[in-house]
Scaffold this motif. Sequence first.
Motif, mmCIF file in Angstrom:
data_model
loop_
_atom_site.group_PDB
_atom_site.id
_atom_site.type_symbol
_atom_site.label_atom_id
_atom_site.label_comp_id
_atom_site.label_asym_id
_atom_site.label_seq_id
_atom_site.Cartn_x
_atom_site.Cartn_y
_atom_site.Cartn_z
ATOM 1 N N VAL A 242 35.106 44.020 6.690
ATOM 2 C CA VAL A 242 33.947 43.952 5.808
ATOM 3 C C VAL A 242 32.780 44.575 6.740
ATOM 4 O O VAL A 242 31.639 44.638 5.910
ATOM 5 C CB VAL A 242 33.538 42.316 5.330
ATOM 6 C CG1 VAL A 242 34.966 41.852 4.454
ATOM 7 C CG2 VAL A 242 33.298 41.675 6.608
ATOM 8 N N LEU A 243 32.949 44.604 7.813
ATOM 9 C CA LEU A 243 31.748 45.253 8.755
ATOM 10 C C LEU A 243 30.924 46.087 7.976
ATOM 11 O O LEU A 243 29.812 46.345 8.005
ATOM 12 C CB LEU A 243 32.010 45.427 9.964
ATOM 13 C CG LEU A 243 30.996 45.561 11.129
ATOM 14 C CD1 LEU A 243 30.034 44.440 10.960
ATOM 15 C CD2 LEU A 243 31.372 45.901 12.605
ATOM 16 N N PRO A 244 31.712 47.333 7.555
ATOM 17 C CA PRO A 244 31.157 48.549 7.112
ATOM 18 C C PRO A 244 30.683 48.610 5.437
ATOM 19 O O PRO A 244 30.289 49.449 5.175
ATOM 20 C CB PRO A 244 32.155 49.729 7.179
ATOM 21 C CG PRO A 244 33.312 49.090 7.893
ATOM 22 C CD PRO A 244 33.169 47.743 7.587
ATOM 23 N N VAL A 245 31.194 47.368 4.800
ATOM 24 C CA VAL A 245 30.896 47.315 3.294
ATOM 25 C C VAL A 245 29.372 47.215 2.967
ATOM 26 O O VAL A 245 29.201 48.254 2.156
ATOM 27 C CB VAL A 245 31.741 46.130 2.948
ATOM 28 C CG1 VAL A 245 31.257 45.753 1.388
ATOM 29 C CG2 VAL A 245 33.251 46.081 3.100
ATOM 30 N N PRO A 246 28.657 46.623 3.840
ATOM 31 C CA PRO A 246 27.028 46.656 3.315
ATOM 32 C C PRO A 246 26.672 48.203 3.264
ATOM 33 O O PRO A 246 25.643 48.688 2.596
ATOM 34 C CB PRO A 246 26.310 45.779 4.259
ATOM 35 C CG PRO A 246 27.358 44.741 4.687
ATOM 36 C CD PRO A 246 28.612 45.394 4.687
ATOM 37 N N LEU A 247 26.933 48.934 4.411
ATOM 38 C CA LEU A 247 26.292 50.339 4.803
ATOM 39 C C LEU A 247 27.020 51.208 3.251
ATOM 40 O O LEU A 247 26.111 52.014 2.954
ATOM 41 C CB LEU A 247 26.806 50.791 5.975
ATOM 42 C CG LEU A 247 26.338 50.389 7.352
ATOM 43 C CD1 LEU A 247 26.804 50.582 8.470
ATOM 44 C CD2 LEU A 247 24.634 50.238 7.179
ATOM 45 N N GLY A 248 28.308 50.905 3.242
ATOM 46 C CA GLY A 248 28.847 51.577 2.131
ATOM 47 C C GLY A 248 28.167 51.485 0.775
ATOM 48 O O GLY A 248 27.764 52.456 -0.012
ATOM 49 N N TYR A 249 27.924 50.079 0.429
ATOM 50 C CA TYR A 249 27.154 49.695 -0.933
ATOM 51 C C TYR A 249 25.725 50.470 -0.895
ATOM 52 O O TYR A 249 25.408 50.950 -1.914
ATOM 53 C CB TYR A 249 26.892 48.197 -0.841
ATOM 54 C CG TYR A 249 28.008 47.374 -1.323
ATOM 55 C CD1 TYR A 249 28.984 48.159 -2.174
ATOM 56 C CD2 TYR A 249 28.431 46.143 -0.665
ATOM 57 C CE1 TYR A 249 30.121 47.082 -2.820
ATOM 58 C CE2 TYR A 249 29.608 45.563 -1.547
ATOM 59 C CZ TYR A 249 30.332 46.060 -2.119
ATOM 60 O OH TYR A 249 31.288 45.452 -2.550
ATOM 61 N N LEU A 250 24.995 50.230 0.342
ATOM 62 C CA LEU A 250 23.480 50.894 0.302
ATOM 63 C C LEU A 250 23.533 52.263 0.289
ATOM 64 O O LEU A 250 22.673 53.081 -0.369
ATOM 65 C CB LEU A 250 22.905 50.474 1.632
ATOM 66 C CG LEU A 250 22.736 48.986 1.781
ATOM 67 C CD1 LEU A 250 22.106 48.443 2.967
ATOM 68 C CD2 LEU A 250 21.798 48.610 0.576
ATOM 69 N N ALA A 251 24.582 53.074 0.796
ATOM 70 C CA ALA A 251 24.648 54.634 0.952
ATOM 71 C C ALA A 251 25.031 54.880 -0.470
ATOM 72 O O ALA A 251 24.958 56.301 -0.888
ATOM 73 C CB ALA A 251 25.535 54.968 2.049
ATOM 74 N N ALA A 252 26.059 54.289 -1.132
ATOM 75 C CA ALA A 252 26.859 54.732 -2.346
ATOM 76 C C ALA A 252 25.959 55.042 -3.346
ATOM 77 O O ALA A 252 25.855 55.943 -4.079
ATOM 78 C CB ALA A 252 27.828 53.759 -2.800
ATOM 79 N N GLY A 253 24.645 54.037 -3.670
ATOM 80 C CA GLY A 253 23.954 54.314 -4.492
ATOM 81 C C GLY A 253 23.125 55.835 -4.434
ATOM 82 O O GLY A 253 23.063 56.679 -5.433
#
Length: 424
Positions: free
Chosen positions: A361-372
């Motif tokens: 889960v460590l990379p998940v927040p960055l993924g969410y923030l970058a995906a938008g």
Amino acid sequence: MPRIPLRTRLREAGAPLAVRAFRLHFTARMLSWTGSAVAPIGMAFAVLHLGGGASGLGLVLAANMAPQILLLLIGGVVADRWSRATVMVWTNILSAAAEAVAAVLLWSGAAQVWHLVAVSALCGAASSFFTPAAGGVVVEVIPAELRYAANALLKIGQNTVKIAGPAVGGVLVAAAGSSWVIGWDAVTFAAAAVLCARLDLAPAKAKVRTGFVADLREGWADFWSRRWLWVMVLQGSVVVPVWLVGYQMLGPVYGKDFLGGAAGWGLVVSAFTGGLVVGAAAALVWKVRRVGVVVCVGTGAMALPLAAMAAHLPLVLVAVAACAAGTGLSLSMTVWASLVQERIPKEKLSRVMSYSTLGQVLPVPLGYLAAGPASAYFGVRATLAAGAVAIVAAMIVPLLLRQVRTLTLAPVEVAEETLVSAPR
């Protein structure tokens, strides 16, 4: 591996329910899952209704993951030190309170996106303690020869409840609004807390009693000593954020733009959960030999619905792809849970699982923030296509290692007396 008749496997499937503590655990999880089946759609369309768009939804989802990154390791130590049942009770209570607040705010018309971000963060904090605790319950209440069946039974129960949930959630959101859907989730968390309070698990003497930092180090040493484990966690660190971004975040956006809204996307999610049931049922009757191969191939199937959406295929084909992804994911997760429970000592299991979960889960927040921003610049379909490619690559790389390819479960002979004399 010796062949076990299908009739014997089906009898084995029901054996864990003869154990009172497992029945309570199973029922509590089932109740909670009825809320979890509809809550994501309610939350997603609540954010979109408030004008948050993909970026707002990304903030809500990132807020859920961030506390898990900060607190998961602490949650693992807590679950190995104290009663896992008590941890599950209080985390369910916190989640129930947070979801109830969100429901009231949405119902009253006072909700703003930042309110939902805060609620999501509280639920994420609760999850960081609940996940390691719940992950260790099966080894406390079920004998080793029945754990594989118990894991499959949990997966079947979880995903059977969820089959109609997303479609029903989509209809409820369209007909009554997100507040009712999220309110139901709060009720189910509260009911689960009551049942978890009745669990009578192993005595505290089985728990570790060293220093907190020493506990963390011991869990890390055990995790790092198993190459097969951290290699597969590295795979998950790619697949999990890509899948969550593509399916949980961009999926509702794609559904709103191309599938007719909540009802269309709810059908896709229902197909995915239907596949989850099929995969768990397959695990129940098929004792997998090559665990590493099955886990990698099952993980790779998750690329299918992202590719189908990227190719702008008709709704029915997107649903079929989602069903295939669910089948592969559920089979791999059931087998993987049994492997970890078999190879990790019970007194270290929650800590090792917390490291494993954290890595994914460590990379998940960055993924969410970058995906938008990425989807706004490149387009939703192009972003989904990139995600599908990344998942396929993550499927292939671990299979290059012999240690992963040769991972197996120990054969379990299910004796007649075992099935009729399980602890109650």
